[in-house]
Design a protein around this motif. Structure first.
Motif, mmCIF file in Angstrom:
data_model
loop_
_atom_site.group_PDB
_atom_site.id
_atom_site.type_symbol
_atom_site.label_atom_id
_atom_site.label_comp_id
_atom_site.label_asym_id
_atom_site.label_seq_id
_atom_site.Cartn_x
_atom_site.Cartn_y
_atom_site.Cartn_z
ATOM 1 N N LEU A 275 0.828 -1.194 0.000
ATOM 2 C CA LEU A 275 0.000 0.000 0.000
ATOM 3 C C LEU A 275 0.870 1.255 0.000
ATOM 4 C CD1 LEU A 275 -2.782 1.329 0.174
ATOM 5 C CD2 LEU A 275 -2.674 1.062 2.663
ATOM 6 N N ASP A 276 1.970 1.251 0.733
ATOM 7 C CA ASP A 276 2.854 2.415 0.761
ATOM 8 C C ASP A 276 3.394 2.735 -0.629
ATOM 9 O OD1 ASP A 276 2.481 2.774 3.450
ATOM 10 O OD2 ASP A 276 4.294 1.665 4.045
ATOM 11 N N SER A 277 3.798 1.691 -1.357
ATOM 12 C CA SER A 277 4.318 1.914 -2.715
ATOM 13 C C SER A 277 3.222 2.461 -3.621
ATOM 14 C CB SER A 277 4.863 0.603 -3.287
ATOM 15 O OG SER A 277 5.979 0.157 -2.558
ATOM 16 N N LEU A 278 2.015 1.941 -3.469
ATOM 17 C CA LEU A 278 0.898 2.428 -4.270
ATOM 18 C C LEU A 278 0.638 3.909 -4.000
ATOM 19 C CD1 LEU A 278 -1.595 2.171 -6.074
ATOM 20 C CD2 LEU A 278 -2.820 1.190 -4.119
ATOM 21 N N LEU A 279 0.674 4.307 -2.727
ATOM 22 C CA LEU A 279 0.409 5.702 -2.390
ATOM 23 C C LEU A 279 1.511 6.620 -2.913
ATOM 24 C CD1 LEU A 279 -0.967 5.298 1.249
ATOM 25 C CD2 LEU A 279 -2.248 5.664 -0.877
ATOM 26 N N GLU A 280 2.744 6.139 -2.922
ATOM 27 C CA GLU A 280 3.837 6.933 -3.504
ATOM 28 C C GLU A 280 3.599 7.165 -4.994
ATOM 29 O OE1 GLU A 280 7.592 5.152 -2.786
ATOM 30 O OE2 GLU A 280 7.423 5.229 -0.590
ATOM 31 N N ILE A 281 3.127 6.129 -5.668
ATOM 32 C CA ILE A 281 2.906 6.226 -7.114
ATOM 33 C C ILE A 281 1.775 7.204 -7.428
ATOM 34 C CG2 ILE A 281 2.138 4.950 -9.159
ATOM 35 C CD1 ILE A 281 3.539 2.474 -7.894
ATOM 36 N N VAL A 282 0.643 7.083 -6.711
ATOM 37 C CA VAL A 282 -0.496 7.964 -7.016
ATOM 38 C C VAL A 282 -0.223 9.395 -6.557
ATOM 39 C CG1 VAL A 282 -2.175 6.098 -6.998
ATOM 40 C CG2 VAL A 282 -1.698 7.334 -4.881
ATOM 41 N N PRO A 318 -1.821 -6.592 -0.976
ATOM 42 C CA PRO A 318 -2.604 -7.361 -0.001
ATOM 43 C C PRO A 318 -3.405 -6.499 0.969
ATOM 44 C CG PRO A 318 -0.255 -7.483 0.508
ATOM 45 C CD PRO A 318 -0.377 -6.846 -0.834
ATOM 46 N N GLU A 319 -2.938 -5.287 1.282
ATOM 47 C CA GLU A 319 -3.657 -4.438 2.238
ATOM 48 C C GLU A 319 -5.029 -4.014 1.726
ATOM 49 O OE1 GLU A 319 0.738 -3.063 2.767
ATOM 50 O OE2 GLU A 319 -0.520 -4.000 1.217
ATOM 51 N N LEU A 320 -5.253 -4.141 0.421
ATOM 52 C CA LEU A 320 -6.550 -3.766 -0.153
ATOM 53 C C LEU A 320 -7.507 -4.947 -0.243
ATOM 54 C CD1 LEU A 320 -5.427 -1.435 -3.098
ATOM 55 C CD2 LEU A 320 -6.110 -0.798 -0.771
ATOM 56 N N ARG A 321 -7.082 -6.106 0.267
ATOM 57 C CA ARG A 321 -7.921 -7.303 0.149
ATOM 58 C C ARG A 321 -8.278 -7.893 1.511
ATOM 59 N NH1 ARG A 321 -3.766 -8.879 -3.562
ATOM 60 N NH2 ARG A 321 -3.220 -10.558 -2.120
ATOM 61 N N THR A 322 -8.210 -7.113 2.544
ATOM 62 C CA THR A 322 -8.484 -7.633 3.885
ATOM 63 C C THR A 322 -9.983 -7.663 4.165
ATOM 64 O OG1 THR A 322 -8.266 -5.421 4.827
ATOM 65 C CG2 THR A 322 -6.283 -6.784 4.758
ATOM 66 N N VAL A 323 -10.361 -8.511 5.121
ATOM 67 C CA VAL A 323 -11.734 -8.556 5.626
ATOM 68 C C VAL A 323 -11.637 -8.561 7.149
ATOM 69 C CG1 VAL A 323 -13.897 -9.834 5.733
ATOM 70 C CG2 VAL A 323 -12.570 -9.815 3.609
ATOM 71 N N GLU A 324 -12.121 -7.489 7.785
ATOM 72 C CA GLU A 324 -11.995 -7.344 9.233
ATOM 73 C C GLU A 324 -13.383 -7.236 9.859
ATOM 74 O OE1 GLU A 324 -9.328 -4.148 10.287
ATOM 75 O OE2 GLU A 324 -8.321 -4.319 8.335
ATOM 76 N N ARG A 325 -13.671 -8.125 10.792
ATOM 77 C CA ARG A 325 -14.957 -8.094 11.484
ATOM 78 C C ARG A 325 -14.868 -7.203 12.712
ATOM 79 N NH1 ARG A 325 -17.830 -14.020 11.023
ATOM 80 N NH2 ARG A 325 -17.282 -14.427 8.834
ATOM 81 N N CYS A 326 -15.825 -6.293 12.820
ATOM 82 C CA CYS A 326 -15.886 -5.368 13.947
ATOM 83 C C CYS A 326 -17.112 -5.701 14.795
ATOM 84 C CB CYS A 326 -15.950 -3.927 13.451
ATOM 85 S SG CYS A 326 -14.711 -3.518 12.198
ATOM 86 N N VAL A 334 -11.441 -2.893 -0.327
ATOM 87 C CA VAL A 334 -12.253 -2.667 -1.529
ATOM 88 C C VAL A 334 -11.744 -3.421 -2.749
ATOM 89 C CG1 VAL A 334 -13.104 -0.410 -0.807
ATOM 90 C CG2 VAL A 334 -10.920 -0.577 -2.036
ATOM 91 N N ASN A 335 -10.536 -3.962 -2.685
ATOM 92 C CA ASN A 335 -10.023 -4.645 -3.872
ATOM 93 C C ASN A 335 -10.247 -6.148 -3.829
ATOM 94 O OD1 ASN A 335 -8.840 -3.789 -6.362
ATOM 95 N ND2 ASN A 335 -7.056 -5.038 -5.864
ATOM 96 N N ILE A 336 -11.099 -6.633 -2.950
ATOM 97 C CA ILE A 336 -11.454 -8.049 -3.038
ATOM 98 C C ILE A 336 -12.351 -8.235 -4.260
ATOM 99 C CG2 ILE A 336 -11.267 -8.428 -0.557
ATOM 100 C CD1 ILE A 336 -14.297 -8.433 -0.399
ATOM 101 N N THR A 337 -12.215 -9.378 -4.901
ATOM 102 C CA THR A 337 -13.032 -9.628 -6.086
ATOM 103 C C THR A 337 -14.483 -9.831 -5.682
ATOM 104 O OG1 THR A 337 -12.725 -12.028 -6.004
ATOM 105 C CG2 THR A 337 -11.072 -10.742 -7.238
#
Length: 587
Positions: A275-282, A318-326, A334-337
Motif C-alpha cells: 500500500l505504501d508503494s501504491l500511495l507513492e505512485i499515485v 494485499p492491504e486492499l484485500r483484507t476482511v476485518e470483522r468489527c 475494496v479490492n477483493i473480487t
C-alpha cells in the motif's frame, strides 16, 4: 504462441469464448486457487506470478481431456467457436470441486453463450460429471464418477435401465411416491440385456428412443475422470509468490513498464506490491488510472478509445484485500473480487443470521451480476469508484449506511457513502487519494433490507433501474429509520429522501402508508423525456413498483399489516430449478 484455441468473441467479457483458467497461489490459504477469466480483458501485466491454462493445456485431438471428449461425443459443439470457453469453465469448476451437483454445473456456465448448438447437448455432456450423473444416462461408481459400461458390470447406459447403478442413496426420479413415471424394464433384472443388443436398443422398451441409444453408445466411450491426475500448480510459481526463490532465480518485485512507442495509448504501467508503494505512485501520478479486473477500463479503452497514459495495477496489494470483522459490522478491503465478496457474504449470513440483512441484500444484488469470469476479477472498488449511476451494489451500500475509508500519503479519512458521489462519474476522491475499505454495518433487530433490479434480461445485463431499501421498526411497529436508494434515476445513485421522511414515525403496515410512499416516490423521481437511456415514465413507474414490492415483502417479514401470502409468494424471486431437456427421434 501458435495456440489458437482461445477465441475472441464480443471483446467485452460477455460471451465467454475467450475463457481461460488463471491459477494463483494464495499465500493466506497456503494453496493455489483456480478461477475462470476473460482473456479478452485480462491485462498482460497482471499475469506475473500466475499460471494460465488455455484449452490446449487440457488435451489434444488424439488424447482429449474427459471434458473435451464428452462434449464432442454428445454433440455439444457445432460451429465450435464457443466450445473452448465452455470447456474451460467446466474444467475450472472440476479443479475446484471434483464432485459438483447439476446446479453447480449450470451455474458455472453463466458467463458463456452459445449461439447455434443450444444448451441441451452441452449440459448433457457436462452433467455426466455431476455427483448424480446417472440421471443423464451414465453409469456412476460409488465415488460419483461416470464410467463407461464396460468398466461396470451392469446397465446399458440409458437413463432408466433397471441395472443402472445409483451413487450413494439418491432417489430414483422415475418414481415419485412409489408411482413409476417411466416404462418398466421389459424383462426381469436377471434377463437385462446390459446393452448387448447394441443398435437394437435397450431391453426396457421395444420402441427405443434412438437418441438415447446413440447416447448410450457415446457413454460407452467415455474416459473416466480422475481429479488426482490433473497437473499441479508449478512449484516455482508458489515459491515466487511467497518470495522464497533462490538468488539465481527470478525474484518477485514491483514492476514499472514503459512503452517503447512514442504514440502508445498507455505510456507506462506500475505494479506495486504494498500500500505504501501504491500511495507513492499515485502521489507522483495523481491522474493515473487504477486497474484491477480491467472489466471497466478495458471496455473504455477498446470501444470508447479512452486513453489512460499511466496505469497502476493494484491486484497484488494485499492491504486492499483484507476482511476485518468489527463489533457492529465488517470492513471489506475494496479490492477483493466480487467472487470473494460473495463468498464472505454467504459466510456472514450463515454465522450471523440475526444481523445479516445488509449482507443478504448485497447477495441479492450479486445474484445476477455479470458472469463468473467477470466476478472472478472485478472488484468492489471498481463498482464504487466508477460511480456508475446504474451500479448494482452502490444502492445497497447507500441504503445500508456504509462508510468508506479513503487513504493517501498524508493520512486517511472516513466518508459516508452518501457524501461520496458528487455528480455523474464524479466522486469525493482527492488527487492522490484512493479507496481503501468499505464498512458495512450489521443489521439490527426488526430491520429489513432488500435489493431489486430490473433489466432487459435476468442474468448478466445492465440495469434499467436498481434499488435497495431499508426499514427499521420498534416493537410497536413504528418506523425508526428508513432509506430508499435508487440507481438509474439520476446522474448518481441517490437516496429518495422524501420517501424516507414519509416513512419515519408512521406505523409500518398501515394500508394508507403505502399510497403515501408511492406518491412521494413518484413526485421525487421524475425524469425528463430527454434523459439518457430514455424510458422516462417507465423508469419512474419501476421505482414506484419497487417501493410497493418492498412494502409488501417487509410487512410480511415483520408481521405487519394484512398481507395475503399469495401476493408475497408472487413478489418473491423465483428460485431457478435445474434445467432439463430430452431429444427423441426414431429410425
Amino acid at each position: 504462441t501458435g495456440l489458437t484455441g482461445t477465441k475472441l468473441g464480443c471483446g467485452e467479457g460477455g460471451c465467454g469464448a475467450c475463457t481461460v483458467m488463471v491459477s494463483t497461489y494464495n499465500v493466506d490459504l497456503g494453496r493455489p486457487t483456480h478461477a475462470t477469466a476473460n482473456a479478452c480483458l485480462y491485462p498482460l501485466y497482471a499475469m506475473d506470478g500466475k499460471h494460465v491454462v488455455t484449452v490446449e493445456g487440457l488435451g489434444s485431438a488424439k488424447h482429449p481431456h474427459p471434458v473435451q471428449q464428452r462434449i464432442a461425443l454428445l454433440h455439444g459443439s457445432q460451429c465450435g467457436f464457443c466450445t473452448p470457453g465452455f470447456v474451460m469453465s467446466l474444467y475450472t469448476l472440476l479443479r475446484n470441486n471434483p464432485k459438483p451437483t447439476e446446479l453447480d454445473i449450470e451455474e458455472c456456465f453463466d458467463g458463456n453463450l452459445c449461439r447455434c448448438t443450444g444448451y441441451r447437448p452441452i449440459l448433457d455432456a457436462a452433467k455426466t460429471f455431476a455427483s448424480d450423473a446417472w440421471k443423464a444416462g451414465a453409469n456412476v461408481g460409488k465415488d460419483g464418477i461416470a464410467r463407461a459400461p464396460e468398466t461396470e458390470s451392469k446397465g446399458c447406459g440409458i437413463e432408466g435401465c433397471c441395472q443402472t447403478k445409483k451413487p450413494f442413496s439418491l432417489p430414483d426420479p422415475a418414481r415419485v411416491n412409489g408411482v413409476s413415471e417411466a416404462s418398466e424394464c421389459a424383462k426381469t433384472s436377471e434377463d437385462c440385456c446390459k446393452g448387448a443388443k447394441g443398435s437394437e436398443g435397450c431391453c426396457k422398451t421395444k420402441d427405443a428412443n434412438w437418441a438415447n441409444v446413440e447416447k448410450s453408445e457415446a457413454v460407452a466411450k467415455f474416459r473416466a475422470y480422475d481429479a488426482t491426475q490433473e497437473p499441479i500448480f508449478p512449484p516455482f510459481l508458489a515459491r515466487y509468490v511467497r518470495g522464497e526463490t533462490e538468488s539465481a532465480e527470478a525474484q518477485r518485485r514491483e514492476l514499472h513498464l514503459r512503452a517503447t512507442q512514442d504514440d502508445a495509448q498507455c505510456t507506462q504501467v506500475f505494479r506495486p506490491l504494498t500500500l505504501d508503494s501504491l500511495l507513492e505512485i499515485v502521489t507522483e501520478h495523481p491522474t493515473a488510472k487504477l486497474v484491477a479486473g480491467n472489466s471497466e477500463v478495458g471496455v473504455e479503452i477498446k470501444f470508447k478509445r479512452t486513453q489512460f497514459a499511466t496505469q497502476v495495477y493494484v491486484g497484488d496489494v494485499p492491504e486492499l484485500r483484507t476482511v476485518e470483522r468489527c463489533a457492529n459490522g465488517v470492513e471489506f478491503g475494496v479490492n477483493i473480487t466480487l467472487a470473494r465478496f460473495e463468498h464472505e457474504l454467504r459466510a456472514l449470513s450463515r454465522e450471523l443470521p440475526e444481523q445479516s440483512q445488509c449482507y443478504a441484500a448485497l447477495l441479492e444484488a450479486l445474484r445476477f451480476f455479470a458472469g463468473n469470469q467477470i466476478r472472478n476479477v472485478a472488484t468492489v472498488a471498481g463498482n464504487i469508484a466508477t460511480a456508475s449511476p446504474i451500479s448494482d451494489l452502490n444502492p445497497v451500500f447507500l441504503a445500508a449506511g456504509s462508510v468508506l475509508t479513503l487513504v493517501s500519503a498524508s493520512g486517511s479519512r472516513q466518508v459516508p457513502i452518501s457524501e461520496f458521489f458528487l455528480g455523474y462519474r464524479r466522486t469525493a476522491l482527492a488527487p492522490g487519494e484512493i479507496l481503501h475499505k468499505v464498512f458495512v454495518p450489521h443489521s439490527r433487530p426488526r430491520e429489513i433490507v432488500r435489493a431489486f433490479k430490473q433489466a432487459k434480461r435476468k442474468d448478466d445485463d445492465i440495469a434499467i433501474v436498481t434499488c435497495a431499501m431499508r426499514v427499521r421498526v420498534d416493537d410497536a411497529g413504528r418506523v425508526e429509520e428508513a432509506a430508499y436508494a435508487f440507481g438509474g434515476m439520476a446522474p448518481t445513485t441517490v437516496l429518495a429522501k422524501s420517501v424516507g421522511a414519509a416513512s419515519v414515525g408512521t406505523t409500518w403496515g398501515d394500508a394508507a402508508l403505502l399510497g403515501q410512499l408511492v406518491a412521494a416516490c413518484h413526485a421525487e423521481l421524475q425524469l425528463p423525456y430527454t434523459v439518457p437511456g430514455g424510458m422516462a415514465e417507465y423508469r419512474t413507474a419501476l421505482a414506484c413498483s419497487f417501493v410497493r414490492k418492498f412494502w409488501t415483502l417487509s410487512c410480511a417479514a415483520l408481521g405487519s399489516g394484512d398481507i395475503e401470502p399469495q401476493i408475497v409468494s408472487e413478489m418473491e424471486e423465483d428460485e431457478r430449478t435445474v434445467s432439463h431437456g430430452q431429444q427423441a427421434y426414431e429410425r
